[in-house]
Design a protein around this motif. Sequence first.
Motif, mmCIF file in Angstrom:
data_model
loop_
_atom_site.group_PDB
_atom_site.id
_atom_site.type_symbol
_atom_site.label_atom_id
_atom_site.label_comp_id
_atom_site.label_asym_id
_atom_site.label_seq_id
_atom_site.Cartn_x
_atom_site.Cartn_y
_atom_site.Cartn_z
ATOM 1 N N GLU A 228 0.818 -1.209 0.000
ATOM 2 C CA GLU A 228 0.000 0.000 0.000
ATOM 3 C C GLU A 228 0.854 1.262 0.000
ATOM 4 N N ALA A 229 1.943 1.256 0.773
ATOM 5 C CA ALA A 229 2.811 2.437 0.841
ATOM 6 C C ALA A 229 3.427 2.736 -0.521
ATOM 7 N N GLN A 230 3.857 1.683 -1.241
ATOM 8 C CA GLN A 230 4.445 1.887 -2.560
ATOM 9 C C GLN A 230 3.409 2.413 -3.541
ATOM 10 N N ARG A 231 2.180 1.908 -3.437
ATOM 11 C CA ARG A 231 1.134 2.386 -4.338
ATOM 12 C C ARG A 231 0.852 3.870 -4.106
ATOM 13 N N GLU A 232 0.871 4.292 -2.842
ATOM 14 C CA GLU A 232 0.636 5.699 -2.543
ATOM 15 C C GLU A 232 1.747 6.566 -3.108
ATOM 16 N N GLU A 233 2.999 6.070 -3.033
ATOM 17 C CA GLU A 233 4.125 6.829 -3.582
ATOM 18 C C GLU A 233 3.999 6.980 -5.093
ATOM 19 N N GLN A 234 3.432 5.973 -5.738
ATOM 20 C CA GLN A 234 3.325 5.992 -7.191
ATOM 21 C C GLN A 234 2.068 6.711 -7.683
ATOM 22 N N GLU A 235 1.181 7.082 -6.765
ATOM 23 C CA GLU A 235 -0.083 7.699 -7.161
ATOM 24 C C GLU A 235 0.175 8.989 -7.936
ATOM 25 N N GLY A 236 -0.485 9.133 -9.060
ATOM 26 C CA GLY A 236 -0.307 10.312 -9.889
ATOM 27 C C GLY A 236 0.879 10.220 -10.825
ATOM 28 N N GLU A 237 1.645 9.134 -10.755
ATOM 29 C CA GLU A 237 2.787 8.949 -11.639
ATOM 30 C C GLU A 237 2.510 7.782 -12.578
ATOM 31 N N ASP A 238 3.456 7.510 -13.456
ATOM 32 C CA ASP A 238 3.314 6.356 -14.333
ATOM 33 C C ASP A 238 3.254 5.086 -13.502
ATOM 34 N N ALA A 239 2.681 4.047 -14.081
ATOM 35 C CA ALA A 239 2.600 2.770 -13.375
ATOM 36 C C ALA A 239 4.001 2.299 -12.998
ATOM 37 N N PHE A 240 4.092 1.668 -11.831
ATOM 38 C CA PHE A 240 5.387 1.171 -11.358
ATOM 39 C C PHE A 240 5.943 0.167 -12.356
ATOM 40 N N ARG A 241 7.206 0.336 -12.704
ATOM 41 C CA ARG A 241 7.840 -0.557 -13.661
ATOM 42 C C ARG A 241 9.146 -1.071 -13.075
ATOM 43 N N GLU A 242 9.377 -2.329 -13.278
ATOM 44 C CA GLU A 242 10.575 -2.974 -12.753
ATOM 45 C C GLU A 242 11.408 -3.482 -13.922
ATOM 46 N N TYR A 243 12.719 -3.262 -13.858
ATOM 47 C CA TYR A 243 13.581 -3.736 -14.923
ATOM 48 C C TYR A 243 13.560 -5.258 -14.994
ATOM 49 N N ALA A 244 13.567 -5.767 -16.207
ATOM 50 C CA ALA A 244 13.545 -7.215 -16.399
ATOM 51 C C ALA A 244 14.859 -7.829 -15.928
ATOM 52 N N ALA A 245 14.758 -8.998 -15.317
ATOM 53 C CA ALA A 245 15.957 -9.732 -14.904
ATOM 54 C C ALA A 245 16.621 -10.338 -16.132
ATOM 55 N N ALA A 246 17.943 -10.329 -16.151
ATOM 56 C CA ALA A 246 18.678 -10.879 -17.288
ATOM 57 C C ALA A 246 18.675 -12.400 -17.244
ATOM 58 N N GLU A 247 18.488 -13.006 -18.406
ATOM 59 C CA GLU A 247 18.668 -14.440 -18.567
ATOM 60 C C GLU A 247 20.025 -14.743 -19.197
ATOM 61 N N GLN A 248 20.438 -13.878 -20.140
ATOM 62 C CA GLN A 248 21.706 -14.041 -20.834
ATOM 63 C C GLN A 248 22.491 -12.737 -20.789
ATOM 64 N N LEU A 249 23.807 -12.847 -20.693
ATOM 65 C CA LEU A 249 24.714 -11.714 -20.829
ATOM 66 C C LEU A 249 25.296 -11.769 -22.235
ATOM 67 N N VAL A 250 25.316 -10.622 -22.919
ATOM 68 C CA VAL A 250 25.676 -10.598 -24.337
ATOM 69 C C VAL A 250 26.703 -9.501 -24.585
ATOM 70 N N ALA A 251 27.683 -9.799 -25.442
ATOM 71 C CA ALA A 251 28.654 -8.809 -25.908
ATOM 72 C C ALA A 251 28.755 -8.925 -27.417
ATOM 73 N N ARG A 252 28.587 -7.799 -28.112
ATOM 74 C CA ARG A 252 28.626 -7.777 -29.569
ATOM 75 C C ARG A 252 29.690 -6.803 -30.037
ATOM 76 N N GLY A 253 30.433 -7.204 -31.063
ATOM 77 C CA GLY A 253 31.434 -6.314 -31.631
ATOM 78 C C GLY A 253 32.380 -7.067 -32.538
ATOM 79 N N GLY A 254 32.899 -6.372 -33.546
ATOM 80 C CA GLY A 254 33.845 -7.003 -34.461
ATOM 81 C C GLY A 254 33.257 -8.148 -35.242
ATOM 82 N N GLY A 255 31.943 -8.107 -35.489
ATOM 83 C CA GLY A 255 31.297 -9.172 -36.243
ATOM 84 C C GLY A 255 31.051 -10.436 -35.447
ATOM 85 N N LYS A 256 31.268 -10.395 -34.134
ATOM 86 C CA LYS A 256 31.057 -11.566 -33.290
ATOM 87 C C LYS A 256 30.069 -11.247 -32.175
ATOM 88 N N CYS A 257 29.428 -12.296 -31.713
ATOM 89 C CA CYS A 257 28.515 -12.182 -30.580
ATOM 90 C C CYS A 257 28.910 -13.234 -29.551
#
Length: 345
Positions: A228-257
């Motif tokens: 309830e406290a978090q909902r009150e803090e978010q009242e009047g703002e955009d809906a609360f959004r949480e960053y997605a948890a990573a499943e894979q770590l990725v590095a791209r560069g030099g034509g390789k992944c």
Amino acid sequence: MRIGLTLLCMPAQNPVVLWSYAHLEESADSAAAPSPAATSYLPGEFLPDPRHELHLDAEGVAFGPGEDVRYPSLPERVRLLSTCAEDGPSQRAERCLAHLAALDRPAAVEIARTWSRMELPEGAEPLVAALLNFPAAGALESFLDGLGMTDQLHLELREHEERPVTLRDVLLLRGRAHLFSLKRRQDGVRHDVLMRELASLAGGALDGLHLEQVPPAEEALDGEDLDEAQREEQEGEDAFREYAAAEQLVARGGGKCYEASAKGEVSVDEDDDYIDAYVLLDFLNALAHARGSGVRWVLFDTDGESCVVVAGPAAALEALQARGLIPETSPERLAALAARFGHEF
């Protein structure tokens, strides 16, 4: 799977695992090459400013009116800080001793020598080690310069900002270490941003690689379980959004992944509330190894909720470990996990 463990054998001690490597899945990358600006990791752009002011009541500081701060004479400050530190070791005395070291290093070293003959609380050990291993002002900084762990941030300390004494704090000020929260959900920690921050410690070792996570962090989740406290803090703002948890770590560069799992083989954090720092470091170390770079990342310390990571030339990190300046991370990590989840491993 972790391969190629690097061990450092020390007299009368068990071998210490400083780093290991993730198993990288390598493939051709047909996507458009990332821009150079997106693959350049400058510490001044990615790391937080570690400077902060410190005013101790124990040294006779007086405040007001307004933002005015008044100090007694230097001899009086040294006397007051010495008296405070001599009452230690304790958390209050530790702050006094660290502050004293910036004003009168020889006096601080003598008190540290006295402390070394006592049973020290865990927080006091790095401070005492720094003062006894490097008793002269500037000796630790010169030692790091000789190892190639030079200053990457070049920050000027203002008059009342705290002077670093311990190895950890000197490395933070130099842009060679990063302190961050492991609480992914609570503190909104993103794998992709964290990898880029850690890459900036490495002096260009991973420049040219775009570091990402899958799914992208921007694929946010709904906050249906807000209290309830978090909902009150978010009242009047955009809906609360949480960053997605990573499943894979990725590095791209030099034509390789390059890809690796974002989760360890053994995980006790089924709800993805925390970042697994070791998995991140294994991935970065594997990338550096694949590119022929001698830079490595190590977990310097952790309490299970936050941690400090240090990066530098492999030989430099081994030299720090050989002098007992880097904790044995594997046992500490297990203890931190046990404390966090309430059971033994």
